[in-house]
Every structure is written in structure tokens, then in C-alpha cells.
Motif scaffolding. Structure first.
Motif, PDB file in Angstrom:
ATOM      1  N   GLY A 119       0.819  -1.213   0.000  1.00 29.54           N
ATOM      2  CA  GLY A 119       0.000   0.000   0.000  1.00 29.54           C
ATOM      3  C   GLY A 119       0.853   1.263   0.000  1.00 29.54           C
ATOM      4  O   GLY A 119       0.562   2.228  -0.713  1.00 29.54           O
ATOM      5  N   MET A 120       1.929   1.257   0.784  1.00 25.25           N
ATOM      6  CA  MET A 120       2.828   2.410   0.830  1.00 25.25           C
ATOM      7  C   MET A 120       3.505   2.637  -0.521  1.00 25.25           C
ATOM      8  O   MET A 120       3.658   3.782  -0.971  1.00 25.25           O
TER       9      MET A 120
ATOM     10  N   PHE B 147      -8.331  -1.995  -0.345  1.00 26.47           N
ATOM     11  CA  PHE B 147      -7.236  -1.323   0.353  1.00 26.47           C
ATOM     12  C   PHE B 147      -6.238  -0.734  -0.632  1.00 26.47           C
ATOM     13  O   PHE B 147      -5.765   0.396  -0.459  1.00 26.47           O
ATOM     14  N   TYR B 148      -5.902  -1.471  -1.678  1.00 24.36           N
ATOM     15  CA  TYR B 148      -4.945  -0.964  -2.655  1.00 24.36           C
ATOM     16  C   TYR B 148      -5.525   0.220  -3.437  1.00 24.36           C
ATOM     17  O   TYR B 148      -4.803   1.167  -3.777  1.00 24.36           O
ATOM     18  N   ALA B 149      -6.840   0.174  -3.711  1.00 22.72           N
ATOM     19  CA  ALA B 149      -7.491   1.317  -4.358  1.00 22.72           C
ATOM     20  C   ALA B 149      -7.446   2.537  -3.442  1.00 22.72           C
ATOM     21  O   ALA B 149      -7.223   3.673  -3.888  1.00 22.72           O
ATOM     22  N   TYR B 150      -7.651   2.290  -2.155  1.00 27.37           N
ATOM     23  CA  TYR B 150      -7.565   3.373  -1.172  1.00 27.37           C
ATOM     24  C   TYR B 150      -6.160   3.966  -1.138  1.00 27.37           C
ATOM     25  O   TYR B 150      -5.984   5.183  -1.070  1.00 27.37           O
ATOM     26  N   ALA B 151      -5.143   3.106  -1.191  1.00 26.43           N
ATOM     27  CA  ALA B 151      -3.760   3.573  -1.179  1.00 26.43           C
ATOM     28  C   ALA B 151      -3.468   4.462  -2.396  1.00 26.43           C
ATOM     29  O   ALA B 151      -2.750   5.461  -2.287  1.00 26.43           O
ATOM     30  N   ALA B 152      -4.034   4.102  -3.549  1.00 26.93           N
ATOM     31  CA  ALA B 152      -3.859   4.922  -4.749  1.00 26.93           C
ATOM     32  C   ALA B 152      -4.554   6.272  -4.592  1.00 26.93           C
ATOM     33  O   ALA B 152      -4.003   7.320  -4.974  1.00 26.93           O
ATOM     34  N   ALA B 153      -5.750   6.263  -3.998  1.00 25.13           N
ATOM     35  CA  ALA B 153      -6.468   7.513  -3.756  1.00 25.13           C
ATOM     36  C   ALA B 153      -5.703   8.404  -2.781  1.00 25.13           C
ATOM     37  O   ALA B 153      -5.647   9.632  -2.938  1.00 25.13           O
ATOM     38  N   MET B 154      -5.083   7.792  -1.780  1.00 23.39           N
ATOM     39  CA  MET B 154      -4.276   8.553  -0.833  1.00 23.39           C
ATOM     40  C   MET B 154      -3.065   9.158  -1.537  1.00 23.39           C
ATOM     41  O   MET B 154      -2.665  10.299  -1.257  1.00 23.39           O
ATOM     42  N   GLY B 155      -2.471   8.421  -2.468  1.00 22.21           N
ATOM     43  CA  GLY B 155      -1.353   8.956  -3.234  1.00 22.21           C
ATOM     44  C   GLY B 155      -1.757  10.176  -4.035  1.00 22.21           C
ATOM     45  O   GLY B 155      -1.017  11.172  -4.101  1.00 22.21           O
ATOM     46  N   LEU B 156      -2.940  10.123  -4.637  1.00 23.94           N
ATOM     47  CA  LEU B 156      -3.460  11.284  -5.370  1.00 23.94           C
ATOM     48  C   LEU B 156      -3.625  12.470  -4.433  1.00 23.94           C
ATOM     49  O   LEU B 156      -3.248  13.603  -4.760  1.00 23.94           O
TER      50      LEU B 156
ATOM     51  N   TYR C  58      -0.964   1.479   8.314  1.00 26.15           N
ATOM     52  CA  TYR C  58      -0.732   2.375   7.179  1.00 26.15           C
ATOM     53  C   TYR C  58      -1.123   3.809   7.550  1.00 26.15           C
ATOM     54  O   TYR C  58      -0.379   4.762   7.290  1.00 26.15           O
ATOM     55  N   LEU C  59      -2.288   3.968   8.170  1.00 31.84           N
ATOM     56  CA  LEU C  59      -2.751   5.294   8.567  1.00 31.84           C
ATOM     57  C   LEU C  59      -1.847   5.898   9.639  1.00 31.84           C
ATOM     58  O   LEU C  59      -1.578   7.105   9.617  1.00 31.84           O
TER      59      LEU C  59
END
Length: 257
Positions: free
Chosen positions: A36-37, A110-119, A238-239
Motif C-alpha cells: 500500500g505504501m 485497500f490498494y485502491a484506497y492507497a492509490a487515492a491517498m497517493g493522489l 498504514y494510517l
């Protein structure tokens, strides 16, 4: 920890079996978090690369740095609020859907969330130098690893920290909202300093909680839940990492000119 030591020898389950399963479970938690990171970092870096250019446009950021049309839409229009709030909405959605999702579905979410966090985090490349981002990331990684190791190995029961830490997070959130309107530099520094301490505590607390949760469910052979619990644990850690990183970056990051 007393709870851990008691449960691991009950219900006729050998301690060695529990310990072996626990190690595999924690490895899955850390591996999922790490992927995720990586997704977050790559997404943030890629988006910022598309948003910033050294070719002169009407949207100047600083010396020799300009926003592209894409960057302007991303950071200077109402779309920025959608990008900022998207990860928050996805966290609440994850909590609501976790019981209906399969383990594979939860991992994909979770991986989709990680991508959204990257954005959402891509704007840090506009504000801070790349060198300071890397330096603060490494410092955060070392601190996180140490705190998580403490949470995993300590014999002390730190479950009592939970209430105070959650209250601290709520206080940080309220103070941050207030400071959006005040724009106070000293208040932001105070929020960041307290935030580092709170998320440091949460890192140790969440690690011990993941460990104890595994033992409780492993005794009953609840394998389906354990798969989802590993992803939920990865999300919590992660958070903790992301928030600690952002607080440290606010305190020690070198800003772009």
C-alpha cells in the motif's frame, strides 16, 4: 500481553501452532501495508510529475516551476476538495463493507484506497523539496519500525491507551479544522508536534491489538475473519505511518522556493 499469554495456551491449542500462525499473520499485515505504501508513493510521484512542469505557463509555482492545466485543475479548482475528502470517504466505506467483502475484495479495496491517498498526497511535491520528503520518510520508517516492534514484543498491556489516543486524534482533527480558518503557523506546529506523539502511540497500540486479535480468533479457527483482520490491521498501521510522516514533514520538511 497477559491476555495473549493466557489465550495462546487455552482451548487445547498448542502455543507453538499459535506462534507460528501469528508470525505468518503479522508478515501478511506488514507486507500488505508495504505494498500500500509503495502504491501511494508511486501514485503521488506520478501525479505530481504530470501536474508540475518547468515550461512556462500562466500558473507559476516558484522559480522555474509551473502548474500544467492538469495540475491547475487538480490543485486550484473545487476538484481539490474531492481529492482531499476521497480517502476519508473510502475509509468509512471500507468499515461499512468489510463484512460483505471477500478477503480478496477487501485487499483490492485497500490498494485502491492507497492509490487515492497517493493522489491526495501528491501536493506535497509542490510544497516540499524532494530531498526533505525522502529524509523525513526514512526517519518515519525507522521510528515506525521501532514503535511497532515495541508494541509486538512488550509484556505490558497497553490496551488502555486506546481511549486517550482516539480522543487525541479527535482533538487534532478539530484543531486542524479550526486552523483552516485561522491559518496560524504556531498552532499548526503545535498540532504537528502533538500529532507525532499521538500516532507514535497508536503505532505501538495498533500493533499489540493486531497481535491480540489474531490470537483470540485463531483459537476458534476463524480463518475467513483472520484474512480480513490482516487487511484491517494493515490499514490501521498504514494510517499511523502516513499521519506520522505528514506531521514530521510539517515540522522538519524544507519548503520549495
Amino acid at each position: 500481553m497477559a491476555q495473549f499469554d493466557t489465550i495462546r495456551t487455552t482451548a487445547g491449542v498448542r502455543a507453538g501452532v499459535i506462534d507460528q500462525g501469528l508470525k505468518a499473520h503479522m508478515n501478511k499485515v506488514y507486507a500488505t501495508m508495504s505494498i500500500g505504501m509503495i502504491i501511494t508513493g508511486l501514485a503521488a510521484w506520478a501525479v505530481s510529475g504530470l501536474a508540475v512542469t518547468n515550461v512556462a505557463t500562466q500558473y507559476q509555482l516558484g522559480t522555474g516551476r509551473y502548474l500544467t492545466e492538469f495540475g491547475y485543475a487538480l490543485y486550484a479548482t473545487p476538484l481539490k476538495w474531492v481529492i482531499m475528502l476521497l480517502p476519508i470517504g473510502m475509509v468509512f466505506a471500507f468499515g461499512a463493507l468489510i463484512n460483505r467483502l471477500s478477503t480478496a475484495g477487501a485487499q483490492l479495496f485497500f490498494y485502491a484506497y492507497a492509490a487515492a491517498m497517493g493522489l491526495s498526497l501528491s501536493s506535497i511535491f509542490l510544497v516540499f523539496t524532494g530531498t526533505s520528503i525522502v529524509q523525513v520518510f526514512l526517519v518515519t520508517a525507522i521510528a515506525f519500525a521501532s514503535l511497532s516492534l515495541y508494541g509486538y514484543t512488550t509484556k505490558r498491556d497497553i490496551s488502555g491507551w486506546g481511549t486517550f489516543l482516539i480522543m487525541g486524534v479527535v482533538g487534532l482533527l478539530l484543531a486542524s479544522i479550526v486552523n483552516i480558518f485561522l491559518g496560524s503557523g504556531p498552532l499548526q506546529m503545535a498540532i504537528s508536534a502533538l500529532g507525532v506523539l499521538i500516532f507514535a502511540g497508536l503505532t505501538a497500540y495498533d500493533t499489540q491489538n493486531i497481535k491480540n486479535t489474531y490470537v483470540q480468533h485463531a483459537v476458534h479457527g476463524d480463518t475467513e475473519w483472520l484474512g480480513k483482520a490482516a487487511i484491517m490491521g494493515a490499514l490501521n498501521l498504514y494510517l499511523d505511518f502516513i499521519n506520522m510522516f505528514m506531521m514530521l514533514l510539517q515540522l522538519f520538511g524544507n519548503r520549495q522556493e
